[in-house]
Design a protein around this motif. Structure first.
Motif, mmCIF file in Angstrom:
data_model
loop_
_atom_site.group_PDB
_atom_site.id
_atom_site.type_symbol
_atom_site.label_atom_id
_atom_site.label_comp_id
_atom_site.label_asym_id
_atom_site.label_seq_id
_atom_site.Cartn_x
_atom_site.Cartn_y
_atom_site.Cartn_z
ATOM 1 N N LEU A 23 0.830 -1.198 0.000
ATOM 2 C CA LEU A 23 0.000 0.000 0.000
ATOM 3 C C LEU A 23 0.864 1.246 0.000
ATOM 4 C CD1 LEU A 23 -2.741 1.427 0.244
ATOM 5 C CD2 LEU A 23 -2.519 1.209 2.741
ATOM 6 N N TYR A 24 0.714 2.030 -1.060
ATOM 7 C CA TYR A 24 1.398 3.319 -1.152
ATOM 8 C C TYR A 24 0.483 4.360 -0.496
ATOM 9 C CZ TYR A 24 5.651 4.954 -3.469
ATOM 10 O OH TYR A 24 6.938 5.352 -3.757
ATOM 11 N N THR A 25 0.884 4.887 0.633
ATOM 12 C CA THR A 25 -0.002 5.780 1.380
ATOM 13 C C THR A 25 -0.237 7.097 0.652
ATOM 14 O OG1 THR A 25 1.908 6.493 2.668
ATOM 15 C CG2 THR A 25 0.533 4.781 3.624
ATOM 16 N N SER A 26 0.702 7.514 -0.205
ATOM 17 C CA SER A 26 0.553 8.807 -0.874
ATOM 18 C C SER A 26 -0.622 8.802 -1.861
ATOM 19 C CB SER A 26 1.835 9.181 -1.597
ATOM 20 O OG SER A 26 2.146 8.220 -2.574
ATOM 21 N N ASN A 27 -0.937 7.651 -2.447
ATOM 22 C CA ASN A 27 -2.071 7.589 -3.367
ATOM 23 C C ASN A 27 -3.124 6.562 -2.947
ATOM 24 O OD1 ASN A 27 -0.833 5.176 -3.994
ATOM 25 N ND2 ASN A 27 -0.232 5.749 -6.080
ATOM 26 N N ASN A 28 -2.900 5.925 -1.800
ATOM 27 C CA ASN A 28 -3.840 4.938 -1.246
ATOM 28 C C ASN A 28 -4.116 3.794 -2.223
ATOM 29 O OD1 ASN A 28 -5.330 4.132 1.047
ATOM 30 N ND2 ASN A 28 -7.242 4.764 0.073
ATOM 31 N N LYS A 29 -3.077 3.384 -2.949
ATOM 32 C CA LYS A 29 -3.244 2.271 -3.889
ATOM 33 C C LYS A 29 -2.372 1.090 -3.459
ATOM 34 C CE LYS A 29 -4.591 4.647 -8.114
ATOM 35 N NZ LYS A 29 -4.324 4.826 -9.564
ATOM 36 N N ASN A 30 -2.934 -0.104 -3.638
ATOM 37 C CA ASN A 30 -2.185 -1.327 -3.413
ATOM 38 C C ASN A 30 -1.623 -1.823 -4.746
ATOM 39 O OD1 ASN A 30 -2.572 -2.379 -0.485
ATOM 40 N ND2 ASN A 30 -4.585 -1.601 -1.098
ATOM 41 N N SER B 22 -5.734 -5.456 1.330
ATOM 42 C CA SER B 22 -4.907 -4.261 1.420
ATOM 43 C C SER B 22 -3.696 -4.549 2.288
ATOM 44 C CB SER B 22 -5.709 -3.090 2.015
ATOM 45 O OG SER B 22 -4.944 -1.903 2.026
#
Lengths: 114, 121
Positions: free
Chosen positions: A30-37, A73
């Motif tokens: 999970l990339y927190t900057s774009n909330n994508k897994n 996630s």
């Protein structure tokens, strides 16, 4: 390298029943900057190349039947086939693209008809 | 969208092989190509990536020094060259399209049909 571990290694499900395949990563995808897994799922039938089913963990590729659903996630993900059809017999792979190089795949799960 | 790969090949240990992947149906510089191989009965192994835009490459550590990926933008073709072949390089080699020409961190939305490379004395 991120290690991807799928379970089970093989699975037999009756036609019309639900099939679930799990995928666990050794670190969060999970990339927190774009909330994508950063996780994808593929289907591979014998003698064919893999086919993209799901990307961003839950986005279905164009043309993929809606009985295929991706969820999860962080480090734990699931591919669910809601009502198994005969044409779904295949090997399924998860893939992380959070960190590259290298891209890494799970070892594969073989799905058969019971 | 189509990725058409060259035909299978048989090589002796220590030799080199070059596999081609001709792209059609999309704007080649707007995408990237990765190479993924699959040994008989085994899973998928990512080998590396090349940008269709810049020609930048990234290789998996396992293949560093033995692999070269190139593109020919005049024919929208990507190439994989693998040197110093060993018997455990016997595999089907796939090219696969990545939607981001600036990053190797990508899923693969279209795949070539695969090229079987057999390494045997």
């Amino acid at each position: 390298d991120i290690v991807m571990t799928q379970s089970p290694d093989s699975l037999a499900v009756s036609l019309g029943e639900r099939a679930s395949i799990n995928c666990k990563s050794s670190q969060s995808l999970l990339y927190t900057s774009n909330n994508k897994n950063y996780l994808a799922w593929y289907q591979q039938k014998p003698g064919q190349p893999p086919k993209l089913l799901i990307y961003w963990a839950s986005t279905r590729q164009s043309g993929v039947p809606d009985r295929f659903r991706g969820s999860g996630s962080g480090t734990d993900f699931t591919l669910t086939i809601s009502s198994l059809q005969a044409e779904d017999v295949a090997v399924y792979y998860c893939q992380q693209y959070y960190t590259s190089p290298p891209i890494t795949f799970g070892q594969g799960t073989r799905l058969e008809i019971k | 969208v189509e990725l058409e790969q060259s035909g299978g090949d048989v090589k002796k240990p220590g030799a080199s092989v070059k596999v081609s992947c001709k792209a059609s149906g999309f704007t080649f510089p707007s995408y990237a190509i990765s190479w993924v191989r699959q040994a008989p009965g085994q899973g998928l192994e990512w080998m590396g990536w090349i940008s269709g835009n810049s020609g930048n490459t990234e290789y998996a550590q396992n293949f560093q020094g033995r692999v070269t990926m190139t593109t020919d933008t005049s024919t929208d073709t990507a190439y994989l060259e693998l040197r110093s072949l060993r018997s455990d390089d016997t595999a089907v080699y796939y090219c696969a399209r990545g939607p981001d020409p600036y990053s190797s961190s990508s899923y693969f939305d279209y795949w070539g049909q695969g090229t079987l490379v057999t390494v045997s004395s």
